[in-house]
Scaffold this motif. Structure first.
Motif, mmCIF file in Angstrom:
data_model
loop_
_atom_site.group_PDB
_atom_site.id
_atom_site.type_symbol
_atom_site.label_atom_id
_atom_site.label_comp_id
_atom_site.label_asym_id
_atom_site.label_seq_id
_atom_site.Cartn_x
_atom_site.Cartn_y
_atom_site.Cartn_z
ATOM 1 N N LEU A 609 0.830 -1.204 0.000
ATOM 2 C CA LEU A 609 0.000 0.000 0.000
ATOM 3 C C LEU A 609 0.865 1.255 0.000
ATOM 4 C CD1 LEU A 609 -2.853 -0.982 2.501
ATOM 5 C CD2 LEU A 609 -3.040 -0.680 0.024
ATOM 6 N N GLU A 613 0.588 1.287 -4.096
ATOM 7 C CA GLU A 613 -0.650 2.070 -4.117
ATOM 8 C C GLU A 613 -0.412 3.536 -3.767
ATOM 9 O OE1 GLU A 613 -3.511 0.834 -5.115
ATOM 10 O OE2 GLU A 613 -2.665 -1.164 -5.394
ATOM 11 N N CYS A 615 0.227 5.154 -0.898
ATOM 12 C CA CYS A 615 -0.599 5.618 0.212
ATOM 13 C C CYS A 615 0.231 6.301 1.291
ATOM 14 C CB CYS A 615 -1.349 4.447 0.847
ATOM 15 S SG CYS A 615 -2.665 3.763 -0.155
ATOM 16 N N SER A 619 -4.675 7.696 3.849
ATOM 17 C CA SER A 619 -5.295 6.889 2.789
ATOM 18 C C SER A 619 -5.068 5.403 3.034
ATOM 19 C CB SER A 619 -4.750 7.298 1.416
ATOM 20 O OG SER A 619 -3.340 7.201 1.364
ATOM 21 N N LYS A 623 -8.135 2.551 3.377
ATOM 22 C CA LYS A 623 -8.157 1.304 2.604
ATOM 23 C C LYS A 623 -8.216 0.087 3.522
ATOM 24 C CE LYS A 623 -5.861 2.741 -1.696
ATOM 25 N NZ LYS A 623 -6.846 2.199 -2.648
ATOM 26 N N HIS A 626 -11.450 -1.356 5.195
ATOM 27 C CA HIS A 626 -12.256 -2.304 4.422
ATOM 28 C C HIS A 626 -11.511 -3.631 4.226
ATOM 29 C CE1 HIS A 626 -15.247 0.785 3.498
ATOM 30 N NE2 HIS A 626 -14.228 1.617 3.334
ATOM 31 N N LEU A 627 -10.203 -3.561 3.949
ATOM 32 C CA LEU A 627 -9.446 -4.794 3.731
ATOM 33 C C LEU A 627 -9.415 -5.660 4.980
ATOM 34 C CD1 LEU A 627 -6.371 -3.505 1.664
ATOM 35 C CD2 LEU A 627 -8.227 -4.962 0.852
#
Length: 711
Positions: A609, A613, A615, A619, A623, A626-627
């Motif tokens: 991430l 990603e 991040c 941020s 993420k 939810h993960l």
């Protein structure tokens, strides 16, 4: 009637600035291509100087020597009778370009500069080169005098053009251009270019090949055409391993695929294709309509045929059949990629072998098994009678060139070039010492076993005599500061001993020249977290696992246990990862994951991430809500994120001196090229923490994460 054409593409193990060696490998690939009946040969990106010259591309010498090598290639009549697509850097109007030079029978046909440069991740092409941003624009280029004398030409076309022979049209795109949204091959196909070459310097990463292959096959699936992909292979001087896998594709179907991992310096693959297959594939109305409004390329006309006359073709010539793409499992990629990288490194630096501190843990175990895999590959190629590998094996093992010695088993070769050492203290366990010794015996390494308590005690005594204070471990009532310092002493002394033994062990065995390369064995997750001592035994010459996650290393060891027939590896998998730097008591056994505050699986998620990603703390937290929903509470997720960025930040300074590692993972924290972040950061990230706290407050009053709205 068919129009059969045989084409060749190659993977070359080029070495940066090895101009003569690179020239010879190019010449060998041309000869092999001609022997197989090919009339077009494509080579890797910047193959004359080597792709990875980096800041050497700012030196004019590189351009001069590249032209000198190219002149020798072009003037050799062995290169006649085949269209050549060769990669080299060229200065035009005082600007440096990454170019393809196409020639035939000693004449330069076209110089095609790269349009879109690779300039992210490991690549910095715009630091050295200028992109040729004018699509389908062409200028005159005055050849250097050394070329003018050979070719009789004064100037040639330079720019985004294509080659038109009597029977087909050839265009070129280079590496990165394939991956861009508006890739040049689309317009080329619409303008009737039937053969497209792509010369590349693409490095290996775990699980990356399928992405590359899908893009290459897709290049002609919609528009039709013949696509020749050439990629460099091997270690050309730094952390990257270029993994070959050259391809020949027609209309989205793979006809030939090169090896991904091998010790071959030169590999040429060929395929015979019917040009009529391309023409019939494109016979659809939409293709024809779009081609009427697509851009037109300038054609450089060459009065030669590269396919046999349709009225007199050889009935014995058969088109190449479609084949499946071969993919290695990630565990196999770990076994072969770093092994080939190590072999290139040791043979090219003229070292006497490797030295590895073998702790009995899974990281140094994985490093040792990778060296074992390298030894297996070397012996396999020696059994085939590969003269170059035999010569290099003798040199690394310390035998003179006239020697007849050839290693018969991986263990025999390892005993000559691989040295391992268990550096124990009173904090070490009997189990790790026995595992290290047993693994060394199976692999065949020259193994030494020592206790370093007297050295550790001497250092502590010096401090006590100087200050009047004696540090003690935390389990005996000491502070965290004392505990950490006592651990670091052991780790740093192992680095000092490693270099001492690496320099002198060959001498004790009767070898008076050549030292051992010290191997590090810190995995990517520990480097990301900073869970290592600066200048400890992770500080080495090179590290084959420094960009591989712990999770993948465990999978690799499980694979090797079965596929390399090494049952002992099960003991390493079952053992709890521990640094063994603290005393073992009835109530305390040091654990890596407990010390870090993260599992290795969590670090892998956080690392991806952060890097892939892109991040920041806030941020990443959003993420992960939810993960990790159902696995962790929002507060636990917030603590993981905040702690991760805290430890990552305060340990950034360690990554500035981390051992150069084989690049295998996109979330590598390699400070030197791949992860360019400052190493003095406020580890609190106060505003991001404030934003995270606001979300936690909202969650306290909402029922589920799904109902939460965030800014």
């Amino acid at each position: 009637m068919p129009h059969y054409i045989t084409v060749a593409t190659c993977s070359l193990n080029q070495w940066s600035l090895d101009f003569e060696g690179n020239r010879d490998r190019i010449m060998e690939s041309i000869r092999l291509a001609k022997d197989k009946g090919a009339r077009l040969r494509v080579g890797p990106e910047l193959e004359i100087p080597g792709y990875g010259c980096l800041d050497h591309f700012l030196e004019n010498d590189v351009y001069l020597h590249s032209w000198e090598m190219y002149a020798q290639i072009l003037s050799n009549e062995d290169t006649y009778g085949i269209v050549l697509d060769i990669g080299m850097p060229i200065i035009h109007k005082n600007r440096r370009y990454n170019c393809r030079v196409l020639s035939y029978d000693g004449k330069v046909l076209l110089i095609r500069p790269k349009i879109f440069l690779a300039n992210d991740g490991n690549y910095r092409e715009m630091r050295y080169f200028t992109p040729w941003l004018k699509a389908r624009y062409v200028e005159e280029y005055v050849l250097p005098r050394i070329l003018q004398r050979i070719t009789g030409q004064t100037a040639v076309r330079f720019g985004d053009a294509v080659i038109s022979t009597l029977d087909t049209v050839i265009g070129a795109e280079t590496c990165e251009e394939l991956f861009t949204p508006q890739a040049p091959h689309i317009d080329m196909c619409l303008d009737g270019i039937e053969i497209i070459t792509n010369s590349s310097g693409s490095h290996h990463e775990l699980r990356k090949l399928n992405t590359r292959m899908s893009l290459i096959t897709e290049a002609t699936r919609k528009c039709g055409g013949i696509y020749l992909y050439s990629n460099q292979k091997g270690c050309d001087g730094d952390r990257l391993y270029y993994d070959g896998c050259s391809l020949i594709i027609v209309n989205g179907k793979v006809l030939a695929q090169g090896k991904q991992f091998s010790l071959d310096d030169v590999e040429v693959i060929t395929a015979t294709i019917d040009l009529e297959d391309v023409r019939s594939y494109r016979a659809i109305i939409s293709h024809g309509l779009q081609s009427r409004v697509s851009p037109v390329y300038e054609r450089v006309h060459v009065p030669v045929e590269i396919s046999p006359d349709s009225l007199n073709f050889d009935l014995g010539v058969e088109p190449t059949l479609e084949r499946e793409i071969h993919y290695f499992k990630p565990e196999e990629e770990i076994a072969y990629g770093p092994a080939c990288w190590l072999w290139d490194y040791i043979r090219r630096c003229h070292g006497a072998g490797f030295f590895l501190p073998l702790s009995g843990g899974i990281d140094s175990c994985a490093t040792a098994v990778i060296v074992h895999s390298m030894c297996r590959l070397v012996v396999k190629y020696c059994e085939r009678g590969e003269k170059r590998v035999i010569r290099d094996a003798r040199a690394v093992a310390g035998f003179p060139p006239e020697s007849k010695w050839v290693p018969k088993t991986p263990q025999e070769f390892a005993n000559k070039i691989f040295h391992t050492c268990y550096m124990g203290t009173k904090n070490s366990s009997k189990e790790t010492r026995e595992r290290a010794k047993a693994l060394a015996a199976i692999i065949g390494s020259y193994h030494v076993d020592l206790n370093m308590d007297s050295i550790v005690n001497s250092i502590v005594n010096v401090f006590e005599v100087t200050t009047g204070k004696k540090p003690i471990y935390k389990v005996f009532g000491g502070s965290n500061t004392e505990n950490l310092a006592l651990q670091n002493i052991q780790a740093r002394l192992r680095m000092v001993l490693a270099y001492l033994f690496a320099q002198l062990l060959p001498w004790t065995r009767g070898r008076n020249s050549g030292g051992l390369l010290v191997l590090g064995s810190a995995n990517v997750d520990e480097q990301l977290r900073g869970y290592l001592t600066k200048y400890d035994c992770s500080s080495a010459d090179i590290n084959p696992i420094g960009s591989i996650s712990k999770v993948d290393l465990i999978r690799f060891i499980k694979w090797a246990q079965v596929n390399l027939d090494m049952p002992i590896l099960r003991q390493f998998v079952d053992a709890t990862p521990t640094a063994e730097l603290e005393p073992i008591t009835d109530s305390h056994v040091q654990s890596d994951e407990a010390d870090m505050g993260f599992t290795y699986e969590e670090l892998g998620v956080l690392g991806r991430l952060r890097k892939i990603e892109k991040c920041g703390p806030y941020s990443m937290f959003i993420k992960l809500l939810h993960l990790w929903q159902g696995k962790k509470t929002p507060k636990q997720t917030a603590e993981k994120v905040e702690n991760f960025f805290y430890y990552y930040s305060i340990n950034r300074h360690k990554q500035t001196v981390s051992t150069p590692s084989y690049h295998a993972e996109q979330y590598s924290p390699d400070d030197h090229r791949f992860d360019l972040r400052p190493f003095l950061i406020d580890p609190r990230f106060p505003w991001a923490r404030h934003k995270i706290d606001q979300v936690l407050e909202k969650l306290d009053t909402s029922e589920t994460i799904d109902t939460l709205t965030v800014d």
